[in-house]
Design a protein around this motif. Structure first.
Motif, mmCIF file in Angstrom:
data_model
loop_
_atom_site.group_PDB
_atom_site.id
_atom_site.type_symbol
_atom_site.label_atom_id
_atom_site.label_comp_id
_atom_site.label_asym_id
_atom_site.label_seq_id
_atom_site.Cartn_x
_atom_site.Cartn_y
_atom_site.Cartn_z
ATOM 1 N N VAL A 44 23.692 18.790 -3.096
ATOM 2 C CA VAL A 44 22.755 17.828 -3.599
ATOM 3 C C VAL A 44 22.035 17.136 -2.228
ATOM 4 C CG1 VAL A 44 23.555 17.700 -5.682
ATOM 5 C CG2 VAL A 44 24.408 16.549 -4.547
ATOM 6 N N TYR A 45 21.080 15.940 -2.843
ATOM 7 C CA TYR A 45 20.913 15.072 -1.452
ATOM 8 C C TYR A 45 22.109 14.006 -1.670
ATOM 9 C CZ TYR A 45 17.496 12.640 1.022
ATOM 10 O OH TYR A 45 16.916 11.594 2.239
ATOM 11 N N ASP A 46 23.013 13.942 -0.612
ATOM 12 C CA ASP A 46 23.559 13.206 -1.090
ATOM 13 C C ASP A 46 23.487 12.046 0.234
ATOM 14 O OD1 ASP A 46 25.187 14.929 0.464
ATOM 15 O OD2 ASP A 46 27.101 14.944 -0.663
ATOM 16 N N TYR A 47 25.516 12.027 0.732
ATOM 17 C CA TYR A 47 24.560 10.926 1.969
ATOM 18 C C TYR A 47 25.027 12.118 3.232
ATOM 19 C CZ TYR A 47 26.933 7.734 5.075
ATOM 20 O OH TYR A 47 26.292 6.378 6.731
ATOM 21 N N ALA A 48 25.475 12.470 3.316
ATOM 22 C CA ALA A 48 25.946 13.950 4.241
ATOM 23 C C ALA A 48 23.948 14.329 4.429
ATOM 24 C CB ALA A 48 26.742 14.881 4.206
ATOM 25 N N ALA A 49 23.587 14.705 3.204
ATOM 26 C CA ALA A 49 21.879 15.621 3.461
ATOM 27 C C ALA A 49 21.235 14.276 3.758
ATOM 28 C CB ALA A 49 22.616 15.535 2.222
ATOM 29 N N ARG A 50 21.339 12.576 3.412
ATOM 30 C CA ARG A 50 20.709 11.989 3.802
ATOM 31 C C ARG A 50 20.666 11.556 5.636
ATOM 32 N NH1 ARG A 50 19.628 8.316 -0.553
ATOM 33 N NH2 ARG A 50 20.284 8.936 -2.629
ATOM 34 N N TYR A 51 21.940 12.097 5.654
ATOM 35 C CA TYR A 51 22.107 11.442 7.407
ATOM 36 C C TYR A 51 22.398 12.357 8.610
ATOM 37 C CZ TYR A 51 21.420 7.421 4.644
ATOM 38 O OH TYR A 51 20.582 5.997 3.950
ATOM 39 N N THR A 52 22.353 13.459 8.103
ATOM 40 C CA THR A 52 22.606 14.969 9.030
ATOM 41 C C THR A 52 21.608 15.599 9.103
ATOM 42 O OG1 THR A 52 24.719 15.268 7.975
ATOM 43 C CG2 THR A 52 24.369 16.448 9.415
ATOM 44 N N ALA A 53 21.293 15.090 10.738
ATOM 45 C CA ALA A 53 19.748 16.297 10.917
ATOM 46 C C ALA A 53 20.280 17.181 10.492
ATOM 47 C CB ALA A 53 19.400 15.769 12.475
ATOM 48 N N GLY A 54 19.458 17.942 10.374
ATOM 49 C CA GLY A 54 18.982 19.363 9.881
ATOM 50 C C GLY A 54 19.329 19.948 8.361
ATOM 51 N N ALA A 55 20.139 18.703 7.520
ATOM 52 C CA ALA A 55 20.796 18.977 6.300
ATOM 53 C C ALA A 55 19.736 19.485 5.359
ATOM 54 C CB ALA A 55 21.767 17.781 5.987
ATOM 55 N N THR A 56 18.477 18.253 5.273
ATOM 56 C CA THR A 56 17.989 18.722 4.579
ATOM 57 C C THR A 56 16.540 18.896 5.127
ATOM 58 O OG1 THR A 56 18.685 16.958 3.932
ATOM 59 C CG2 THR A 56 17.096 17.273 3.019
ATOM 60 N N GLU A 57 15.785 19.713 4.028
ATOM 61 C CA GLU A 57 13.858 19.832 4.855
ATOM 62 C C GLU A 57 13.145 18.948 3.660
ATOM 63 O OE1 GLU A 57 11.367 23.898 4.862
ATOM 64 O OE2 GLU A 57 13.276 23.510 3.389
ATOM 65 N N TYR A 58 11.704 18.327 4.385
ATOM 66 C CA TYR A 58 11.129 17.145 4.264
ATOM 67 C C TYR A 58 9.921 17.704 3.810
ATOM 68 C CZ TYR A 58 15.406 14.517 4.483
ATOM 69 O OH TYR A 58 16.445 13.521 4.653
ATOM 70 N N PHE A 59 9.381 17.189 2.881
ATOM 71 C CA PHE A 59 7.809 17.886 2.688
ATOM 72 C C PHE A 59 6.810 16.648 2.397
ATOM 73 C CE2 PHE A 59 9.746 21.322 2.066
ATOM 74 C CZ PHE A 59 10.078 22.096 2.621
ATOM 75 N N CYS A 60 5.960 16.458 3.487
ATOM 76 C CA CYS A 60 5.113 15.369 3.188
ATOM 77 C C CYS A 60 3.769 14.971 3.642
ATOM 78 C CB CYS A 60 5.891 14.028 4.440
ATOM 79 S SG CYS A 60 5.335 12.744 4.138
ATOM 80 N N PRO A 61 2.542 15.554 3.453
ATOM 81 C CA PRO A 61 2.757 15.079 1.792
ATOM 82 C C PRO A 61 3.794 16.356 0.649
ATOM 83 C CG PRO A 61 0.772 15.928 1.867
ATOM 84 C CD PRO A 61 1.370 16.291 3.483
ATOM 85 N N GLU B 288 1.234 -1.401 -0.146
ATOM 86 C CA GLU B 288 -0.140 -0.099 -0.108
ATOM 87 C C GLU B 288 0.285 2.110 0.223
ATOM 88 O OE1 GLU B 288 -3.382 0.086 -0.115
ATOM 89 O OE2 GLU B 288 -3.205 -1.358 -0.513
ATOM 90 N N PRO B 289 1.193 2.067 -0.769
ATOM 91 C CA PRO B 289 1.316 3.474 -0.903
ATOM 92 C C PRO B 289 1.268 4.528 1.082
ATOM 93 C CG PRO B 289 -0.734 4.247 -2.037
ATOM 94 C CD PRO B 289 -0.781 2.106 -1.325
ATOM 95 N N LEU B 290 2.310 4.829 1.296
ATOM 96 C CA LEU B 290 2.464 5.788 2.188
ATOM 97 C C LEU B 290 2.855 7.081 1.579
ATOM 98 C CD1 LEU B 290 4.612 4.586 4.709
ATOM 99 C CD2 LEU B 290 2.796 3.727 4.470
ATOM 100 N N PRO B 291 2.059 8.384 2.110
ATOM 101 C CA PRO B 291 3.050 10.226 1.233
ATOM 102 C C PRO B 291 3.632 9.599 0.614
ATOM 103 C CG PRO B 291 1.366 9.718 3.723
ATOM 104 C CD PRO B 291 1.655 8.315 3.609
ATOM 105 N N ILE B 292 3.588 10.323 -0.198
ATOM 106 C CA ILE B 292 4.845 11.207 -0.612
ATOM 107 C C ILE B 292 5.903 12.056 0.146
ATOM 108 C CG2 ILE B 292 5.872 11.626 -3.069
ATOM 109 C CD1 ILE B 292 3.058 10.906 -4.317
ATOM 110 N N VAL B 293 7.058 11.749 -0.257
ATOM 111 C CA VAL B 293 7.732 12.806 0.788
ATOM 112 C C VAL B 293 8.552 13.135 -0.313
ATOM 113 C CG1 VAL B 293 10.087 12.642 2.094
ATOM 114 C CG2 VAL B 293 8.014 11.072 2.209
ATOM 115 N N GLU B 294 8.714 14.896 -0.595
ATOM 116 C CA GLU B 294 9.445 16.279 -1.158
ATOM 117 C C GLU B 294 10.503 16.099 -0.426
ATOM 118 O OE1 GLU B 294 9.512 20.357 -3.576
ATOM 119 O OE2 GLU B 294 7.884 18.771 -2.439
#
Length: 311
Positions: free
Chosen positions: A211-228, A198-204
């Motif tokens: 860019v969305y590299d390793y550091a951006a993925r796993y460093t808290a606060g390095a990336t902003e997310y919008f869901c949905p 079943e699909p979950l809400p899409i995350v932006e």
């Protein structure tokens, strides 16, 4: 149930895997299961599972060994059920080249690409063909290892002169480098969970820098997310449809994440799939579940029910 969580390992994604595994262990404990962590880098996994045999294994290994079918085939041999996608389908999904071939055959849009094998560079003079890759794919382009995760070894190339270095960086993680057209647009992730995925809400995903590299993925606060995700109704429907088709084409099970780019014309392009998505505090799948009102325990319960239904 007695559940061994396989996490850690020796890949560059070890730390992320351990963080995922510990969160899953806590959630399974909340569901009153007997859950414990098994780190193949610290103990002999086969002997450990024989000494304390679980009813099933929860696979939280990331990268090679955990997502390429290796641990799945070993557990098949041991006749221990496990969460997630079957061994052969893991092999296909984890290899970006094979996965993109399968997606293209299923009619799923994925950015144009070419492949440079490491042995072709060493033994066949393949370096002279890099200019042909630029002709076919254009610039800017993205260079990725064919078999790696968490954006490790990935480079964005804007000048042809920088392509050889990017290819060598990718080959340090895998035997082949994927050179892919760079699609400009919004990066999104579509998670699917449960027996019928079943699909979950899409995350932006919006990195604050670069860019969305390793550091951006796993460093808290390095990336902003919008869901949905902040997408039009039509684009959201297309993302969900292509994600579902990708999961079906690659025979994914229980829990998966499909990564896409939605271009400026609202057209989605599937970049890759993940058969063992992260479950850390900054991971996208738990974020999507939370947006739907599901706790991590609820999500884990859905995955377990899907797995147990096959036993």
């Amino acid at each position: 149930m007695r559940i061994a969580i396989i996490a850690g390992g020796r890949t560059p994604e070890r730390d992320v895997s351990l963080r995922s595994g510990r969160r899953v262990m806590l959630s399974l404990g909340e569901l009153e299961h007997e859950a414990w962590l098994v780190d193949p880098a610290e103990v002999a996994m086969v002997e450990t599972l024989a000494e304390r045999r679980p009813d099933l294994c929860w696979l939280a290994l990331h990268g090679k060994e955990g997502e390429d079918g290796t641990v799945q085939r070993l557990l098949d041999l041991l006749q221990i059920p496990y969460t997630g996608t079957a061994a052969f389908d893991c092999e296909v999904a984890f290899d970006k080249v094979l996965a993109k071939d399968a997606l293209q055959r299923a009619g799923v849009p994925t950015p144009p690409w070419v492949v440079i094998e490491g042995w072709a560079l060493r033994d066949l003079g393949g370096g002279a063909a890099l200019g042909k890759a630029v002709e076919r794919i254009g610039l800017p382009c993205v260079v990725k290892p064919s078999r790696s995760g968490s954006a490790l070894g990935m480079s964005f190339v804007e000048r042809e002169a920088d392509l050889p270095q990017a290819v060598m960086a990718a080959l340090s993680f895998s035997g082949a480098a994927l050179i892919e057209a760079k699609v400009e647009g919004r990066e999104v992730a579509a998670a699917l969970a449960g027996r019928t995925l079943e699909p979950l809400p899409i995350v932006e995903i919006v990195p604050k820098e670069g860019v969305y590299d390793y550091a951006a993925r796993y460093t808290a606060g390095a990336t902003e997310y919008f869901c949905p995700a902040r997408l039009s109704e039509g684009a959201s429907a297309a993302v969900a449809a292509f994600a579902a088709t990708a999961a079906e084409a690659l025979h994914l099970r229980d829990l998966t994440r499909v990564d896409l780019i939605v271009d400026t014309n609202d057209r989605p392009w599937v970049l890759e799939v993940n058969v063992s998505p992260g479950m850390t505090e900054t991971s996208l799948v738990p974020m999507a579940a939370q947006a739907q009102g599901l706790s991590l325990s609820d999500l884990c319960d859905s995955v377990l029910r899907s797995t147990v239904a096959r036993i």
